[in-house]
Design a protein around this motif. Structure first.
Motif, PDB file in Angstrom:
ATOM      1  N   ALA A 492      60.519  14.262  77.712  1.00 16.79           N
ATOM      2  CA  ALA A 492      60.053  13.455  76.315  1.00 16.79           C
ATOM      3  C   ALA A 492      61.300  14.683  75.810  1.00 16.79           C
ATOM      4  CB  ALA A 492      58.904  14.229  75.862  1.00 16.79           C
ATOM      5  N   GLY A 493      61.042  15.627  75.527  1.00 19.96           N
ATOM      6  CA  GLY A 493      62.181  16.606  74.471  1.00 19.96           C
ATOM      7  C   GLY A 493      63.534  16.391  75.312  1.00 19.96           C
ATOM      8  N   LEU A 494      64.094  15.559  75.951  1.00 18.95           N
ATOM      9  CA  LEU A 494      65.462  14.804  76.739  1.00 18.95           C
ATOM     10  C   LEU A 494      65.708  13.761  76.267  1.00 18.95           C
ATOM     11  CD1 LEU A 494      65.717  17.509  79.648  1.00 18.95           C
ATOM     12  CD2 LEU A 494      66.513  17.674  77.287  1.00 18.95           C
ATOM     13  N   GLY A 495      64.469  12.909  75.425  1.00 16.22           N
ATOM     14  CA  GLY A 495      65.131  12.215  75.208  1.00 16.22           C
ATOM     15  C   GLY A 495      64.796  10.787  76.169  1.00 16.22           C
ATOM     16  N   PHE A 496      63.567  11.623  77.247  1.00 16.09           N
ATOM     17  CA  PHE A 496      63.403   9.600  78.268  1.00 16.09           C
ATOM     18  C   PHE A 496      62.159   9.108  77.673  1.00 16.09           C
ATOM     19  CE2 PHE A 496      66.433  12.707  80.474  1.00 16.09           C
ATOM     20  CZ  PHE A 496      66.935  11.392  81.561  1.00 16.09           C
ATOM     21  N   ASP A 497      62.311   8.153  76.411  1.00 16.18           N
ATOM     22  CA  ASP A 497      61.132   7.354  75.802  1.00 16.18           C
ATOM     23  C   ASP A 497      59.948   6.953  77.459  1.00 16.18           C
ATOM     24  OD1 ASP A 497      61.781   8.414  73.517  1.00 16.18           O
ATOM     25  OD2 ASP A 497      63.365   6.395  73.937  1.00 16.18           O
ATOM     26  N   LEU A 551      73.226  14.855  81.236  1.00 17.52           N
ATOM     27  CA  LEU A 551      73.102  14.271  81.137  1.00 17.52           C
ATOM     28  C   LEU A 551      72.123  13.084  80.380  1.00 17.52           C
ATOM     29  CD1 LEU A 551      74.002  13.255  85.062  1.00 17.52           C
ATOM     30  CD2 LEU A 551      75.485  13.718  83.497  1.00 17.52           C
ATOM     31  N   ALA A 552      71.514  13.546  80.205  1.00 18.66           N
ATOM     32  CA  ALA A 552      69.780  13.601  78.764  1.00 18.66           C
ATOM     33  C   ALA A 552      71.414  12.362  77.738  1.00 18.66           C
ATOM     34  CB  ALA A 552      69.276  14.378  78.622  1.00 18.66           C
ATOM     35  N   PRO A 553      69.455  11.552  77.163  1.00 21.78           N
ATOM     36  CA  PRO A 553      70.072  10.785  76.253  1.00 21.78           C
ATOM     37  C   PRO A 553      70.007  12.188  75.270  1.00 21.78           C
ATOM     38  CG  PRO A 553      68.253   9.817  77.432  1.00 21.78           C
ATOM     39  CD  PRO A 553      68.894  11.604  78.333  1.00 21.78           C
ATOM     40  N   ARG A 554      69.405  12.234  74.555  1.00 18.79           N
ATOM     41  CA  ARG A 554      69.393  12.974  73.357  1.00 18.79           C
ATOM     42  C   ARG A 554      69.002  14.477  74.183  1.00 18.79           C
ATOM     43  NH1 ARG A 554      66.007   9.239  72.171  1.00 18.79           N
ATOM     44  NH2 ARG A 554      64.268  10.221  71.978  1.00 18.79           N
ATOM     45  N   PRO A 555      70.321  15.410  74.938  1.00 22.32           N
ATOM     46  CA  PRO A 555      70.217  17.005  74.794  1.00 22.32           C
ATOM     47  C   PRO A 555      69.473  17.559  73.800  1.00 22.32           C
ATOM     48  CG  PRO A 555      71.923  16.156  75.264  1.00 22.32           C
ATOM     49  CD  PRO A 555      71.083  15.163  75.288  1.00 22.32           C
ATOM     50  N   VAL A 556      68.768  18.118  74.462  1.00 23.79           N
ATOM     51  CA  VAL A 556      67.985  19.679  73.092  1.00 23.79           C
ATOM     52  C   VAL A 556      68.423  21.356  73.989  1.00 23.79           C
ATOM     53  CG1 VAL A 556      66.884  18.225  71.232  1.00 23.79           C
ATOM     54  CG2 VAL A 556      65.772  19.623  73.617  1.00 23.79           C
ATOM     55  N   ASP A 557      68.517  22.518  72.572  1.00 26.38           N
ATOM     56  CA  ASP A 557      68.443  23.704  73.497  1.00 26.38           C
ATOM     57  C   ASP A 557      66.946  24.221  74.015  1.00 26.38           C
ATOM     58  OD1 ASP A 557      71.245  23.499  73.219  1.00 26.38           O
ATOM     59  OD2 ASP A 557      71.042  24.355  71.442  1.00 26.38           O
ATOM     60  N   VAL A 558      66.105  23.618  73.277  1.00 19.38           N
ATOM     61  CA  VAL A 558      65.229  24.713  73.777  1.00 19.38           C
ATOM     62  C   VAL A 558      63.625  23.389  73.403  1.00 19.38           C
ATOM     63  CG1 VAL A 558      63.084  26.081  73.405  1.00 19.38           C
ATOM     64  CG2 VAL A 558      65.531  26.875  72.939  1.00 19.38           C
ATOM     65  N   ILE A 559      63.324  23.229  74.413  1.00 25.70           N
ATOM     66  CA  ILE A 559      62.027  22.465  74.774  1.00 25.70           C
ATOM     67  C   ILE A 559      60.585  23.476  74.592  1.00 25.70           C
ATOM     68  CG2 ILE A 559      60.978  20.672  76.469  1.00 25.70           C
ATOM     69  CD1 ILE A 559      63.270  19.805  76.713  1.00 25.70           C
ATOM     70  N   ALA A 560      59.617  23.334  74.571  1.00 27.39           N
ATOM     71  CA  ALA A 560      58.385  24.055  74.487  1.00 27.39           C
ATOM     72  C   ALA A 560      57.616  23.374  75.762  1.00 27.39           C
ATOM     73  CB  ALA A 560      56.628  24.015  73.098  1.00 27.39           C
ATOM     74  N   LEU A 561      56.732  24.072  77.081  1.00 30.27           N
ATOM     75  CA  LEU A 561      55.948  23.141  77.520  1.00 30.27           C
ATOM     76  C   LEU A 561      54.814  24.129  77.566  1.00 30.27           C
ATOM     77  CD1 LEU A 561      58.317  24.706  80.887  1.00 30.27           C
ATOM     78  CD2 LEU A 561      58.228  22.426  79.660  1.00 30.27           C
ATOM     79  N   PRO A 562      53.983  23.502  78.313  1.00 26.69           N
ATOM     80  CA  PRO A 562      52.374  23.546  78.820  1.00 26.69           C
ATOM     81  C   PRO A 562      52.433  25.061  79.161  1.00 26.69           C
ATOM     82  CG  PRO A 562      52.762  21.874  79.711  1.00 26.69           C
ATOM     83  CD  PRO A 562      53.986  22.417  79.266  1.00 26.69           C
ATOM     84  N   ALA A 563      50.771  25.548  78.831  1.00 27.32           N
ATOM     85  CA  ALA A 563      50.379  26.716  79.136  1.00 27.32           C
ATOM     86  C   ALA A 563      50.390  26.697  80.740  1.00 27.32           C
ATOM     87  CB  ALA A 563      49.399  27.263  78.568  1.00 27.32           C
ATOM     88  N   GLY A 564      50.937  27.955  80.973  1.00 31.03           N
ATOM     89  CA  GLY A 564      51.257  28.267  82.249  1.00 31.03           C
ATOM     90  C   GLY A 564      52.461  27.487  83.552  1.00 31.03           C
ATOM     91  N   ALA A 565      53.180  27.327  82.907  1.00 29.53           N
ATOM     92  CA  ALA A 565      54.832  26.670  82.920  1.00 29.53           C
ATOM     93  C   ALA A 565      55.021  28.018  83.933  1.00 29.53           C
ATOM     94  CB  ALA A 565      55.005  26.014  82.564  1.00 29.53           C
ATOM     95  N   PRO A 566      56.172  28.239  85.165  1.00 24.10           N
ATOM     96  CA  PRO A 566      56.735  29.067  85.529  1.00 24.10           C
ATOM     97  C   PRO A 566      57.695  29.405  85.064  1.00 24.10           C
ATOM     98  CG  PRO A 566      57.037  26.973  86.322  1.00 24.10           C
ATOM     99  CD  PRO A 566      55.917  26.404  85.527  1.00 24.10           C
TER     100      PRO A 566
END
Length: 728
Positions: A492-497, A551-566
């Motif tokens: 979702a953060g990279l623009g994949f709807d 290659l993403a549709p809408r690349p961004v630099d930072v994406i927040a992840l759910p708690a517990g992500a490695p």
């Protein structure tokens, strides 16, 4: 052969002499003029290397035989060849029957051989005998051809055939042995009857927990005792049960059992346990505990199935070592402070236990769900059936072959063989079959699939990923849900709807069909990535994220992840940090670093696995974890979190600490502590390095117990008792 050409053998090579370049090769034993080694165009199939007037014919690397199964499915051979350019593909109508001789001829040739049929695999294997290299069998009928979209399934067939060519590496085995000693646990005659059926095969003991009016058998063929299992542990071949209320019956028991004196805490050891008690299971995820068989005593068919299964469990059996564990990489704890415990929280069978600074994995108990390996942030636990790099290599081959064959927007359907395969078969035989863009991919356990596989699939062009789960799960899938949540956040953060990654939880083929057709028009990458699958899970994840971001549709630099992500960063409250560097010594990956030349704390986000050891270790409690993906982190230099002026020894000038910390300590002690009276020379020792401090104290002949202020005598028990009496 046309043109009067002839075959010449030389040094193991095949040469074609004196034919026209436009000639088409025909062999009389193949239908429709198709050649077992035919390639679409002469210029693609022949290496025109001239030697003595001859043209060198390059033999394709793999031979593939496909069959329309008596014309019940359409074979788009041209499309399949586009997706498998290195394969010599020949099509048939009834390969296992009227055209069986063609298989026999192909089996006699050398080189890899693939047959696109699994139904008659036994027949083909018998015909081929001990063929060097063996035969690969691929199902393109139920998975592709038998479908409402079967006419458009050529690209899918090419993908399935290409993926089957990736060899699966060997995996280690563990040998477990059983001498056939079985404990049957129940409450009534059902347990005794089970003992009678097994007595000729196994060494039986029946234990009745809180027995009702059970009539003793006329002959004591096997022991029957009373007891209640308080605790159970162990594995196939080595169970250990703790039993309360244990007692043996009197031989004089007449119409019902009369038991002698009982005792608690008795221990029973056995190879197998047949639980017909109807009570709560003795083990977590009991369906996955080898050697522990359980059935509802009110269901005669289930009891009989359990008895038949137990009857054959005697001897030695090989079990896969599903997980390869490297203790030195584990980030569980340091200095008795707990950090990462993902595997401990996820293991359904209790096969993982703390063991000092790391954990221990019992291969005997492990059921192979793979959640520990999928969640392990350091790679200490890795799955072996197959390894992560092999799994991703198969996905890569499948998706790229589908793309090369002209397929678009593939949906990857991940399933297991025990549940997913029968469901797909039923849909193909009694329903509309799988849609043409749905690529089934079988794994040992769905929970073994990690984030690197999901991200890699999208980087290789997948439009969506679906996990086909049982409606009634055999064990928890918390780890898989965490993987899905992380993948959804990244996409979702990279623009994949749209809903790109989710589960399908059903045992009904029609529900499966509805879920797949209801996915909608989701598109994948037009130009998929092609990076190689080399390295451990962490490396594969980094490669996949980097390529997907590119290659993403809408690349961004930072994406927040759910708690517990490695993956993520650490946040440090610099105002409270004293640069004690305890976090640096605890960090297992080197994400937190010091500088030997000056007081500084650095952080490398690309190395952080969010294990939490720094947070547990920090005495000031100023460290917090921030799960996120920063796509710049891989190329970023180490970030300086805090830096201060060093404290220089007042005697030799050597830097030995943090100036602010030394000043703070000196301020608190000078004139306020009996060892450092105001104006005394010994206060200078507070601002010296360790070596100079020892020298100065020795020169001053400092006595550490001199001038200790008088203290009150220690209080005794009598003092506390008198104080209590006075209060009363």
């Amino acid at each position: 052969m046309k043109g009067g050409g002839s075959w010449i053998g030389s040094a193991g090579e095949t040469w074609l002499v004196g034919i026209d370049r436009r000639a088409v090769l025909h062999f009389p034993f193949l239908p429709d003029g198709e050649n077992l080694y035919e390639v679409q165009e002469w210029r693609e199939s022949v290496s025109r290397r001239r030697t003595g007037g001859g043209i060198h014919l390059k033999q394709p690397a793999k031979t593939v035989l496909i069959c329309s199964c008596e014309d019940t499915m359409r074979l788009d051979v041209a499309t399949i060849r586009r997706g498998c350019p290195d394969c010599a593909i020949s099509s048939f109508r009834h390969l296992c029957g009227a055209e069986l001789d063609h298989f026999r001829n192909a089996a006699k040739a050398t080189g890899p051989l693939t047959v696109a049929c699994t139904q008659q695999a036994a027949q083909f294997s018998d015909e081929a005998g001990e063929r060097p290299g063996g035969i690969s069998f691929v199902n393109i009928r139920e998975t592709a051809g038998w479908s409402r979209d079967g006419a458009n399934a050529g690209a899918k067939m090419a993908a399935l055939l290409a993926a089957a060519e990736i060899p699966a590496p060997d995996y280690p085995l563990l040998t477990l042995s059983s001498d056939g000693i079985i404990l049957i646990y129940g409450h009534d005659e059902a347990a005794i009857e089970a003992g009678r059926l097994l007595a000729d095969h196994l060494d039986v003991t029946v234990m009745l927990g809180q027995p009702t009016d059970v009539t003793p058998p006329a002959a004591a063929v096997f022991p029957i005792v009373k007891g209640t299992i308080r605790n159970a542990r162990g594995h196939f071949g080595a169970f250990e049960l703790t039993i309360d209320d244990y007692a043996q019956p009197h031989p004089s028991s007449r119409d019902r059992f009369v038991f002698g004196s009982h005792r608690n805490g008795a221990t029973s050891r056995c190879d197998l346990v047949l639980d017909l008690s109807g009570d709560a299971p003795l083990f977590p995820a009991h369906d996955l505990r080898d050697g522990y068989l359980r059935a509802d005593p009110r269901d005669p068919a289930a009891v009989l199935r359990a008895i038949l299964a137990a009857r054959d469990l005697i001897g030695s059996f090989d079990k896969p070592r599903y997980v390869d564990f490297t203790p030195t990489l584990c980030a569980h704890s340091r200095s008795k402070l707990t950090g990462c415990q993902r595997c401990l929280d996820l293991c359904p069978t209790g096969a993982i236990t703390p063991d000092g600074d790391h954990v221990a994995v019992s291969a005997e108990i492990c059921a192979g769900c793979g959640q520990c390996a999928a969640a392990c942030p350091t790679g200490a636990a890795s799955y072996a059936l197959p390894p992560a790099d092999t799994q991703l290599q198969v996905l890569r081959t499948m998706l790229l072959a589908y793309h090369e064959a002209g397929g678009a927007d593939p949906v990857l359907l991940l399933h297991d063989s025990g549940h997913g395969t029968p469901l797909i078969d039923a849909l193909a035989r009694h329903g509309d079959g799988l849609p043409a863009n749905v690529l089934p991919f079988a794994v040992n356990e769905l929970t073994q699939v990690g984030l690197e596989a999901v991200i890699g699939a999208f980087a290789y062009g997948a439009a969506a990923v679906r996990f086909l789960l049982r409606a009634k799960r055999r064990h928890g899938v918390t780890g898989l849900m965490q993987t899905i949540a992380m993948a959804e956040a990244v996409l979702a953060g990279l623009g994949f709807d749209g809903r790109r990654v989710t589960t399908i939880e059903t045992d009904d083929p029609d529900v499966l069909a509805d879920e797949l057709t209801g996915i909608g028009a989701l598109t994948g990458l037009v130009t998929p990535a092609t990076f190689r699958t080399i390295g451990k899970r962490g490396d594969l994840l980094r490669f996949g994220l980097s390529e997907l971001h590119r290659l993403a549709p809408r690349p961004v630099d930072v994406i927040a992840l759910p708690a517990g992500a490695p993956i993520g960063a650490v946040t440090v409250d610099a105002s409270g940090c004293t640069l004690c560097l305890s976090c640096v010594s605890a960090c297992p990956t080197g994400a937190l670093r010091a500088d030997p030349e000056r007081p500084v704390l650095k952080f490398v986000e690309d190395a952080c696995v969010q294990c939490g050891l720094c947070q547990s270790t920090c005495p000031e409690k100023v460290i917090a974890l921030t799960p996120q993906i920063d796509f710049r982190a891989r190329r970023a230099p180490a970030q300086v979190i805090k830096e201060e002026e060093p404290a220089l020894c007042v005697r030799c000038g050597t830097p030995f600490g943090v100036k602010s910390s030394i000043d703070r300590i000196a301020t608190k002690l000078e004139g306020r502590h009996w060892m450092y009276p105001a104006g005394d020379r010994r206060t200078e020792a507070l601002r010296m390095c360790a070596d100079c401090r020892v020298i100065v104290m020795s020169e001053q002949q400092f006595d550490p117990i001199q001038d200790i202020p008088e203290r009150s005598p220690p209080r005794t028990t009598d003092d506390y008792l008198r104080q209590r009496e006075n209060k009363d």
